[in-house]
Write a protein that holds these residues in place. Structure first.
Motif, PDB file in Angstrom:
ATOM      1  N   VAL A  26       6.985  10.962   3.789  1.00  0.00           N
ATOM      2  CA  VAL A  26       5.870  10.561   4.650  1.00  0.00           C
ATOM      3  C   VAL A  26       5.916  11.333   5.962  1.00  0.00           C
ATOM      4  N   VAL A  30       2.848  13.803   7.184  1.00  0.00           N
ATOM      5  CA  VAL A  30       2.116  13.440   8.402  1.00  0.00           C
ATOM      6  C   VAL A  30       2.317  14.503   9.484  1.00  0.00           C
ATOM      7  N   ALA A 328       6.202   3.026   6.170  1.00  0.00           N
ATOM      8  CA  ALA A 328       5.013   3.845   6.429  1.00  0.00           C
ATOM      9  C   ALA A 328       4.766   4.009   7.917  1.00  0.00           C
ATOM     10  N   SER A 332       5.399   7.511   9.773  1.00  0.00           N
ATOM     11  CA  SER A 332       4.177   8.152  10.272  1.00  0.00           C
ATOM     12  C   SER A 332       4.254   8.373  11.778  1.00  0.00           C
ATOM     13  N   PRO A 372      -3.810  11.294  11.107  1.00  0.00           N
ATOM     14  CA  PRO A 372      -2.556  11.431  10.353  1.00  0.00           C
ATOM     15  C   PRO A 372      -1.795  10.111  10.228  1.00  0.00           C
ATOM     16  N   LEU A 373      -1.834   9.283  11.293  1.00  0.00           N
ATOM     17  CA  LEU A 373      -1.151   7.988  11.226  1.00  0.00           C
ATOM     18  C   LEU A 373      -1.768   7.137  10.123  1.00  0.00           C
ATOM     19  N   GLY A 376      -0.956   8.628   6.630  1.00  0.00           N
ATOM     20  CA  GLY A 376       0.431   8.354   6.244  1.00  0.00           C
ATOM     21  C   GLY A 376       0.619   6.927   5.770  1.00  0.00           C
ATOM     22  N   ILE A 377       0.028   5.981   6.505  1.00  0.00           N
ATOM     23  CA  ILE A 377       0.168   4.566   6.136  1.00  0.00           C
ATOM     24  C   ILE A 377      -0.544   4.283   4.819  1.00  0.00           C
ATOM     25  N   CYS A 380       1.382   5.822   1.842  1.00  0.00           N
ATOM     26  CA  CYS A 380       2.606   5.086   1.535  1.00  0.00           C
ATOM     27  C   CYS A 380       2.295   3.728   0.900  1.00  0.00           C
TER      28      CYS A 380
END
Length: 853
Positions: A26, A30, A328, A332, A372-373, A376-377, A380
């Motif tokens: 991750v 990210v 996540a 992230s 991106p945050l 990524g979450i 995941c």
């Protein structure tokens, strides 16, 4: 819910090593995405500030109102304006100063005799504007040019060329001009406008070498007097300007320049990086899903006990999702910091290796952080969702079972679904590339092919691992046999672990095959179309370089060893209302040196009112020999041309051909991009090439190449592209390797007792390490083999789709050596991924391992 959270946090603390691979996957995905977005925002802001600072003294720009834009270009070609218009502009109330801005191509030759720049960014020349506020360049050392032959160059170009004030060198315009450097300049405080080179001349020299005739300029820069705004100035200028000439504000001009950089380079570059970010995150999805699936399988008894003690399905599912959420969010957040570091590193690295990036502070926008945050979450949690639901479905009676048996790999439904997807993929692909030539259908087939490979992975893994691991029984004995059986024991896990690597290898193979096909296409094009013996060209791509002097081809043609020499120049015009690129040449010699396929009509008598075009363009414009085509040139002149020839192949010759005599009244700065030469019968290749090189030396020493050398150099940018692709895909392969290592680590954890028993009955530490490493290699071999097959198939699809979208015939080529290297790298990567899990397995205490439940 509070109990679920407490349970999840306790589990994470106790088993944090299990999620190390997921955390890194991750984080890397990210970080790459965030770095790309931050870098894109930074570059746009830097270029905007650069153009804004450089043109802040220009309040208005007077230029031709109309531009002719050819396909594939975002910035059109405009008609020059009359420099006499400067006097009219200066008389307008509110104007403090006005100056003509003459622009053209001009490439400096460095102290080592090699051209400076030209590998992408433009090499510019123009008149040195004496008003320091109107001139985007500022004099940093020396003095302005005051007589013919004196020039000011930007400081960055001087450094690259090893040039200094007082040096005499050659400026290719494209005719070679001897110049003396009398000053060094900066642009917006920098050594230049990124990697663009600039040479400032006197106005008389600029008109002599950069324009078709004296008294022409690209535009006129205007500075307003005190208290006059830019919009007010434009409003005052507009009534006095002749028809076809317009005035725009300086801010609008700077914005257009920034937008041009964005559309031509930045958008393409950042999109390119975003695609690879997506590939990395897709690979990470498989690795994350596999990790959570294994963890859930290993906790079957634990989850069953929770259910037996009264926990609901929802609580067990929520507990797993909370764990995924913690991983996540944490990964992230750290990835965002890593992305900022990547952007800062790239900002420092790219100018050092020649990429045209200006300096400036990092621009970190809310979108560059939030997107991106969120990605990524979502990636995941989405990857962990199915394993979490599976955990919630665990029956309380499962606590009484010793182990759970995974039969999903051999599922008949999976086999049927995968086979159906494969059939649909092949059908859609073949229809899209062979029947209807539809890029959408070809793309759909490619996506379905990827889905089919993923679905069929567990079904095919058993047979594939047996076949790939068969030599191990002979080569490694019992150790090899155990490694093969371990890889076979859970087909679904093996397939899921290998899928991440498969995608990475597939994309690498796709670009490798496509790159080889582009090279084969270029070689085929040159071999089929170019019947000459040598080619004279300037080694450049993009907008760089000044081209070749139009006088070079006639000079070469006068040599006793030469039969024909034809130069290919470029012009632009609107053909029946559509912007088109014109090839300006000698049509008779063109037909002798280039294979134009089947020619209807004759190229011998185009004259000043005849045109030749390809059959494809003739059909599109509904034209045939004898018809009239209406051409509108950049100077506003409209002329009727008679179609006197229709030829079969464009490729090197272009789609539209006119004579130099027809182009002469409308030309601006004239240059050739290529001179093709055919020797007389009996002249050896060495003698002919030497004769051509002797003449070329008088015109700036452009490169003289044989036909094969020209084909190779024309495809030279492909290797550079592949190198960048491989470097970017290394991230996806790294994430895949983390997935393999994490899977093996988790597998060793659940096999602790088994490994202890093996050690107890005589297996050595070295044998145990080898067994784990070979298992890793087998998983990597399965992923690599699938990736090579999928990549070759997708490469063929891309080549065929490109063939359908172009009038050039694309050649499909598979580079065996490069693909073997890819395969070996995949196997070596598998061995590398197994090193750490193998060491951990070998360090297990035998007695404790046997006592493990």
């Amino acid at each position: 819910m509070n109990a679920s959270v407490r349970l999840s946090v306790s589990s994470l603390r106790a088993h944090k090593r299990r999620f190390a691979g997921t955390f890194l996957a991750v984080l890397l995905g990210v970080a790459f995405l965030a770095g790309t977005l931050v870098m894109g925002d930074t570059l746009r802001a830097s270029f905007s500030a650069l153009f804004g600072d450089a043109t802040k003294g220009t309040d208005a720009v007077v230029r031709s109102a109309d531009a002719i834009t050819t396909p594939g270009e975002s910035q059109g070609v405009r008609q020059p304006v009359d420099t006499a218009l400067v006097r009219t502009v200066e008389r307008v109330p509110g104007v403090a100063a006005a100056a003509p801005d003459i622009q053209g191509a001009g490439q400096l030759v460095g102290s080592d005799g090699k051209p400076v720049g030209g590998q992408g960014p433009p090499t510019l020349a123009g008149n040195w504007i004496t008003d320091p506020k109107l001139n985007p360049y500022q004099l940093a050392a020396g003095h302005a040019p005051s007589k013919s032959g004196e020039v000011v160059v930007n400081r960055g170009a001087a450094k690259k060329g090893g040039l200094k004030i007082g040096d005499t060198t050659t400026l290719r315009t494209p005719d070679p001009v001897k110049v003396t450097i009398v000053g060094l300049a900066t642009f917006g405080g920098e050594d230049g406008m990124a990697q663009v080179t600039f040479t400032g001349m006197t106005q008389a020299d600029a008109e002599k070498y950069l324009t078709a005739k004296p008294g022409e300029a690209a535009n006129i820069r205007v500075r307003a007097g005190p208290g006059v705004g830019q919009t007010e100035l434009v409003a005052d200028l507009t009534p006095v300007l002749p028809k076809g000439v317009e005035a725009i504000t300086g801010q609008e001009s700077a914005r257009e320049n920034t937008d041009m950089i964005s559309s031509q380079f930045l958008n393409i570059f950042t999109t390119f990086l975003l695609v690879f970010s997506g590939i990395a995150l897709l690979v990470a999805t498989f690795s994350i899903h596999n990790t959570f699936a294994i963890v859930v399988a290993q906790r079957t008894r634990e989850n069953a006990l929770l259910r037996a003690l009264g926990a609901s399905r929802r609580q067990v599912t929520a507990s797993s999702l909370v764990e995924a959420s913690v991983v996540a969010v944490t990964a992230s957040a750290v990835g965002l910091a890593g992305g900022i570091g990547i952007a800062a590193g790239l900002q420092a690295l790219f100018p050092a290796i020649g990429f045209p990036f200006p300096q400036g502070d990092l621009v970190i926008s809310g979108l560059s952080m939030l997107l991106p945050l969120a990605v990524g979450i979502v990636v995941c949690l989405g990857s962990a969702l199915l394993p979490a639901v599976r955990a919630g479905r665990t029956a309380p009676l499962a606590a009484l079972r010793e182990t759970a048996v995974d039969r999903s790999g051999a599922s008949r439904g999976r086999a049927i679904t995968g086979a159906a997807l494969a059939v649909l993929a092949v059908g859609a692909t073949l229809t899209g590339v062979l029947v209807s030539r539809s890029l959408w259908l070809a793309g759909l087939g490619a996506v379905l092919a990827l889905a089919a490979f993923v679905v069929l992975g567990p079904v095919a893994s058993s047979a594939a691992v047996r076949a790939l691991g068969a030599p191990l029984d002979t080569l490694r004995g019992v150790t090899g046999g155990l490694a093969r059986r371990n890889a076979l024991r859970n087909p679904k896990r093996t397939a899921a672990t290998a899928s991440a690597l498969m995608i990475g290898v597939a994309v690498v193979s796709l670009f490798t095959v496509f790159g080889a096909s582009l090279k084969a296409t270029m070689d085929q094009t040159v071999s089929r179309s170019f019947a000459g013996d040598v080619a004279v060209s300037t080694p450049s791509f993009g907008a760089g370089g000044s081209g070749l002097s139009p006088k070079l081809a006639p000079a070469i043609a006068r040599q006793p060893a030469v039969e024909y020499a034809v130069g290919l120049g470029r012009g632009v015009a609107q053909v029946d209302g559509k912007g088109r690129a014109l090839t300006v040449t000698d049509p008779v010699a063109l037909g002798k040196v280039f294979d134009l396929g089947d020619v209807r009509g004759s190229l011998d008598h185009l004259g000043t009112d005849g045109i030749a075009l390809t059959r494809k363009e003739a059909d599109a414009q509904h034209l045939t020999t004898g018809d009239t085509a209406r051409l509108t040139f950049t100077d506003g002149e409209r002329e009727n041309f008679t179609v006197r020839a229709v030829y079969g192949r464009s490729e090197l010759a272009g789609d539209y051909v006119i004579t130099r005599a027809a182009w002469a009244p409308h030309r601006t700065q004239d240059s050739d991009s290529l001179v093709a030469v055919t020797f007389k019968s009996g002249v050896s290749a060495a003698d002919g090439k030497a004769a051509v090189e002797k003449v070329a030396a008088q015109y700036g020493s452009p490169e003289v190449q044989t036909r094969d050398e020209y084909a190779q150099s024309s495809a030279g940018g492909i290797d550079m592209m592949l190198t960048l692709v491989y470097a970017l895909l290394a991230l996806a392969v790294l994430i895949a390797l983390l997935g393999i290592a994490n899977t093996l680590t988790l597998a060793i954890h659940e096999r602790t007792r088994e490994l202890g028993l093996l050690r107890a009955v005589g297996q050595t530490r070295a044998q145990l390490r080898a067994m784990v490493r070979w298992e890793s290699v087998l998983v990597a071999a399965f992923g690599t083999a699938g990736g090579l097959a999928l990549g070759a198939f997708l490469g063929w699809v891309l080549v065929e789709a490109s063939d359908g979208a172009s009038d050039s015939a694309f050649a499909f080529a598979i580079p065996p050596v490069r693909l073997v290297v890819v395969a070996l790298v995949g196997l070596a990567a598998g061995a590398l991924a197994g090193l750490r899990p193998a060491r951990r397995a070998a360090r297990l205490d035998v007695l404790r391992a046997i006592a493990t439940e």
